[in-house]
Every structure is written in structure tokens, then in C-alpha cells.
Motif scaffolding. Structure first.
Motif, PDB file in Angstrom:
ATOM      1  N   VAL A 171      49.017  39.921  37.806  1.00  0.00           N
ATOM      2  CA  VAL A 171      49.878  40.851  38.540  1.00  0.00           C
ATOM      3  C   VAL A 171      49.072  42.045  39.037  1.00  0.00           C
ATOM      4  CG1 VAL A 171      51.807  42.470  38.318  1.00  0.00           C
ATOM      5  CG2 VAL A 171      52.005  40.161  37.387  1.00  0.00           C
ATOM      6  N   GLN A 172      48.154  42.546  38.230  1.00  0.00           N
ATOM      7  CA  GLN A 172      47.303  43.652  38.676  1.00  0.00           C
ATOM      8  C   GLN A 172      46.484  43.233  39.888  1.00  0.00           C
ATOM      9  OE1 GLN A 172      44.706  45.297  35.689  1.00  0.00           O
ATOM     10  NE2 GLN A 172      43.570  46.541  37.162  1.00  0.00           N
ATOM     11  N   SER A 173      45.929  42.015  39.855  1.00  0.00           N
ATOM     12  CA  SER A 173      45.181  41.494  40.995  1.00  0.00           C
ATOM     13  C   SER A 173      46.071  41.417  42.231  1.00  0.00           C
ATOM     14  CB  SER A 173      44.633  40.098  40.667  1.00  0.00           C
ATOM     15  OG  SER A 173      44.228  39.400  41.830  1.00  0.00           O
ATOM     16  N   LEU A 174      47.276  40.934  42.055  1.00  0.00           N
ATOM     17  CA  LEU A 174      48.232  40.827  43.163  1.00  0.00           C
ATOM     18  C   LEU A 174      48.499  42.195  43.788  1.00  0.00           C
ATOM     19  CD1 LEU A 174      51.557  38.801  43.083  1.00  0.00           C
ATOM     20  CD2 LEU A 174      51.555  41.176  43.807  1.00  0.00           C
ATOM     21  N   ARG A 175      48.750  43.189  42.956  1.00  0.00           N
ATOM     22  CA  ARG A 175      49.060  44.531  43.463  1.00  0.00           C
ATOM     23  C   ARG A 175      47.864  45.148  44.183  1.00  0.00           C
ATOM     24  NH1 ARG A 175      54.170  43.577  43.848  1.00  0.00           N
ATOM     25  NH2 ARG A 175      55.385  43.749  41.930  1.00  0.00           N
ATOM     26  N   GLU A 176      46.660  44.911  43.677  1.00  0.00           N
ATOM     27  CA  GLU A 176      45.469  45.445  44.334  1.00  0.00           C
ATOM     28  C   GLU A 176      45.273  44.809  45.708  1.00  0.00           C
ATOM     29  OE1 GLU A 176      42.476  44.596  41.460  1.00  0.00           O
ATOM     30  OE2 GLU A 176      42.889  46.378  40.240  1.00  0.00           O
ATOM     31  N   THR A 228      46.637  34.388  49.498  1.00  0.00           N
ATOM     32  CA  THR A 228      45.812  35.301  48.716  1.00  0.00           C
ATOM     33  C   THR A 228      45.697  34.781  47.286  1.00  0.00           C
ATOM     34  OG1 THR A 228      47.625  36.704  47.925  1.00  0.00           O
ATOM     35  CG2 THR A 228      46.704  37.233  50.089  1.00  0.00           C
ATOM     36  N   GLY A 229      44.845  35.422  46.525  1.00  0.00           N
ATOM     37  CA  GLY A 229      44.664  35.045  45.127  1.00  0.00           C
ATOM     38  C   GLY A 229      43.279  35.453  44.671  1.00  0.00           C
ATOM     39  N   HIS A 230      43.096  35.518  43.358  1.00  0.00           N
ATOM     40  CA  HIS A 230      41.797  35.927  42.818  1.00  0.00           C
ATOM     41  C   HIS A 230      40.790  34.798  42.961  1.00  0.00           C
ATOM     42  CE1 HIS A 230      38.947  37.891  40.047  1.00  0.00           C
ATOM     43  NE2 HIS A 230      39.624  38.983  40.318  1.00  0.00           N
ATOM     44  N   TYR A 231      39.501  35.148  42.847  1.00  0.00           N
ATOM     45  CA  TYR A 231      38.443  34.154  42.942  1.00  0.00           C
ATOM     46  C   TYR A 231      38.702  32.999  41.978  1.00  0.00           C
ATOM     47  CZ  TYR A 231      35.761  37.706  45.436  1.00  0.00           C
ATOM     48  OH  TYR A 231      35.346  38.652  46.343  1.00  0.00           O
ATOM     49  N   GLY A 232      38.502  31.787  42.457  1.00  0.00           N
ATOM     50  CA  GLY A 232      38.616  30.616  41.601  1.00  0.00           C
ATOM     51  C   GLY A 232      40.005  30.076  41.430  1.00  0.00           C
ATOM     52  N   GLY A 271      39.075  36.897  47.910  1.00  0.00           N
ATOM     53  CA  GLY A 271      39.635  36.761  46.574  1.00  0.00           C
ATOM     54  C   GLY A 271      39.876  38.015  45.771  1.00  0.00           C
ATOM     55  N   ASP A 272      39.828  39.193  46.344  1.00  0.00           N
ATOM     56  CA  ASP A 272      40.182  40.403  45.614  1.00  0.00           C
ATOM     57  C   ASP A 272      40.595  41.470  46.616  1.00  0.00           C
ATOM     58  OD1 ASP A 272      37.818  41.184  46.784  1.00  0.00           O
ATOM     59  OD2 ASP A 272      36.746  41.542  44.904  1.00  0.00           O
ATOM     60  N   ASP A 273      40.794  42.703  46.133  1.00  0.00           N
ATOM     61  CA  ASP A 273      41.250  43.749  47.035  1.00  0.00           C
ATOM     62  C   ASP A 273      40.209  44.056  48.108  1.00  0.00           C
ATOM     63  OD1 ASP A 273      39.759  44.699  44.805  1.00  0.00           O
ATOM     64  OD2 ASP A 273      40.272  46.754  45.314  1.00  0.00           O
ATOM     65  N   MET A 330      53.406  36.173  52.663  1.00  0.00           N
ATOM     66  CA  MET A 330      52.146  36.254  51.932  1.00  0.00           C
ATOM     67  C   MET A 330      52.363  35.629  50.564  1.00  0.00           C
ATOM     68  SD  MET A 330      49.412  39.364  51.623  1.00  0.00           S
ATOM     69  CE  MET A 330      50.192  40.468  50.443  1.00  0.00           C
ATOM     70  N   LEU A 331      51.568  34.625  50.256  1.00  0.00           N
ATOM     71  CA  LEU A 331      51.671  33.895  49.002  1.00  0.00           C
ATOM     72  C   LEU A 331      50.506  34.259  48.091  1.00  0.00           C
ATOM     73  CD1 LEU A 331      52.563  30.351  50.440  1.00  0.00           C
ATOM     74  CD2 LEU A 331      54.146  32.168  49.729  1.00  0.00           C
ATOM     75  N   TYR A 332      50.798  34.498  46.817  1.00  0.00           N
ATOM     76  CA  TYR A 332      49.752  34.772  45.835  1.00  0.00           C
ATOM     77  C   TYR A 332      49.572  33.522  44.976  1.00  0.00           C
ATOM     78  CZ  TYR A 332      46.987  36.869  42.114  1.00  0.00           C
ATOM     79  OH  TYR A 332      45.980  37.147  41.217  1.00  0.00           O
TER      80      TYR A 332
END
Length: 219
Positions: free
Chosen positions: A140-145, A11-15, A100-102, A122-124
Motif C-alpha cells: 500500500v505504501q508503494s501504491l501511494r508513492e 503500475t506496481g513495484h519492481y518484480g 516500478g516505483d515512484d 490505473m491498476l496496481y
């Protein structure tokens, strides 16, 4: 040698570069002689999909399960029925490349119960040089979402600090400082640093996973 569970959820945010990492992980495990299946669970973003490496996977004996209509001009949120069967009964290693997001992680959430029944991690993946996650608190907010949408807990972080073709060893090393702050905020360790070959941090920094760049620099 970095050890992995049988099911690896990326997992992880876009980009952040998670798809390129997922591709490299699949090839790495296949080269160790393990049966490998990689699943593209991104039903939101029509670009930078693992399906783009289909020919590469076929040449290395890696099975690819991708969203229906992947790599076409149709963006239909649909996953093949084989996903559940592979998660429940698949042999060898299984890599899940998540959106890339919730919203993207919602696709993963429908399989959360059966994943939780097996050995998984699950890896962030974080990249501090992406605008929306340029601060540890935002990452961290992205991870929690993502966790909330996926209904699964993150096991560890992956440092993938990069500036595309401008990346240097110093760029990668700066991600370790960012990761240390994320660890303070979450209690999660940085499992390893992923970087293109030749950009390994000069001062070490734990386990290194060297990669080739199979996709465009911005995912």
C-alpha cells in the motif's frame, strides 16, 4: 469477460510482473479486434521492457511506443514526442506500462492532466512474494508513492501472486488473501487475478486473466 477502460495504466513495484501483464493485455485486446497501442513509460529500469516484444506486437498489429534508446546499452531518460499525441487523440485501447516505483511514475505524471481528461483506469499489480512488498502495508505504501508521483488515482488492484516457474494454483490463491487485506487498507477492489495458464486458483476467486509468459520471471 473483464471490461477495461480505453486507457489502462499498469503500475506496481519492481518484480510484480506488470510488464508481462501489459504485454498479455495488449495481445488480448488485439485479439478482440481492437486497435491497440502499448507505451513503455519506464525510463528508469533498462531491463524487462515491453520493447523486447516488438516483433510479437508487429505480428499482431499492435503499435509500440517505447522510450528513446530502449533495448540498447544506453539508459537515457527520454520519451518520444508521440506519447502526448497518442494519449490525447489515439484511437482504440492504450496501455501504459509504468516504471516500478515512484521515481518511475514521474514519467507518467507529466501526462496526468491529459490522461485524466479521458476514460482511464490505473491498476496496481501486486505480488506478495517480492521482498520489498511482502506485507500488505508495504504494498500500500508503494501504491501511494506511485499515485503521488503519477498524480493519478488507482482504480483497482490486480493479484499477480507468483513464484516464477515454481508457481502453483495455491501460490496464486494465497494472493487473494493478501489482496483482501490491501482492500481493507485502501478501499480498492481486486479487479482480477492474473496468472499463467494452468495455475488458475482451484477455488475460484473472481475474474481470472490467464497469461502466457513472454518475459523472464523476474521483472
Amino acid at each position: 469477460m473483464i471490461n477495461f477502460q480505453k486507457i489502462i495504466v499498469i503500475t506496481g513495484h519492481y518484480g510484480c510482473g506488470k510488464t508481462n501483464l501489459a504485454v498479455n493485455l495488449a495481445l488480448h485486446l488485439a485479439d478482440r479486434g481492437e486497435p491497440v497501442t502499448i507505451m513503455d513509460l519506464d525510463i528508469v529500469n533498462p531491463y524487462f521492457r515491453t520493447n523486447d516484444c516488438k516483433a510479437l506486437f508487429e505480428g499482431r498489429g499492435i503499435e509500440l511506443v517505447a522510450a528513446n534508446f530502449a533495448s540498447t546499452n544506453l539508459d537515457v531518460p527520454s520519451l518520444p514526442g508521440s506519447v502526448a499525441a497518442k494519449i490525447r487523440m489515439g484511437d482504440g485501447s492504450l496501455i501504459l506500462d509504468v516504471g516500478g516505483d515512484d521515481a518511475g511514475a514521474v514519467a507518467l505524471g507529466q501526462y496526468a492532466a491529459m490522461i485524466a481528461e479521458r476514460e482511464y483506469e490505473m491498476l496496481y499489480v501486486y505480488n506478495p512474494f517480492r521482498l520489498l512488498t511482502a506485507e500488505p502495508e508495504a504494498a500500500v505504501q508503494s501504491l501511494r508513492e506511485i499515485e503521488a508521483a503519477a498524480r493519478l488515482k488507482t482504480a483497482a488492484l490486480v493479484n499477480n501472486a507468483n513464484l516464477g516457474p515454481l508457481t502453483t494454483p495455491e501460490t496464486v490463491e494465497s494472493g487473494l488473501i493478501f489482496g483482501k487485506r490491501m482492500t481493507e487498507l485502501t478501499g480498492l477492489p481486486v479487479k482480477f487475478t492474473a496468472c499463467t495458464k494452468g495455475n488458475e486458483p482451484a477455488t475460484g476467486g473472481g475474474d481470472i486473466f490467464p497469461m502466457e509468459l513472454y518475459l523472464k520471471p523476474v521483472e
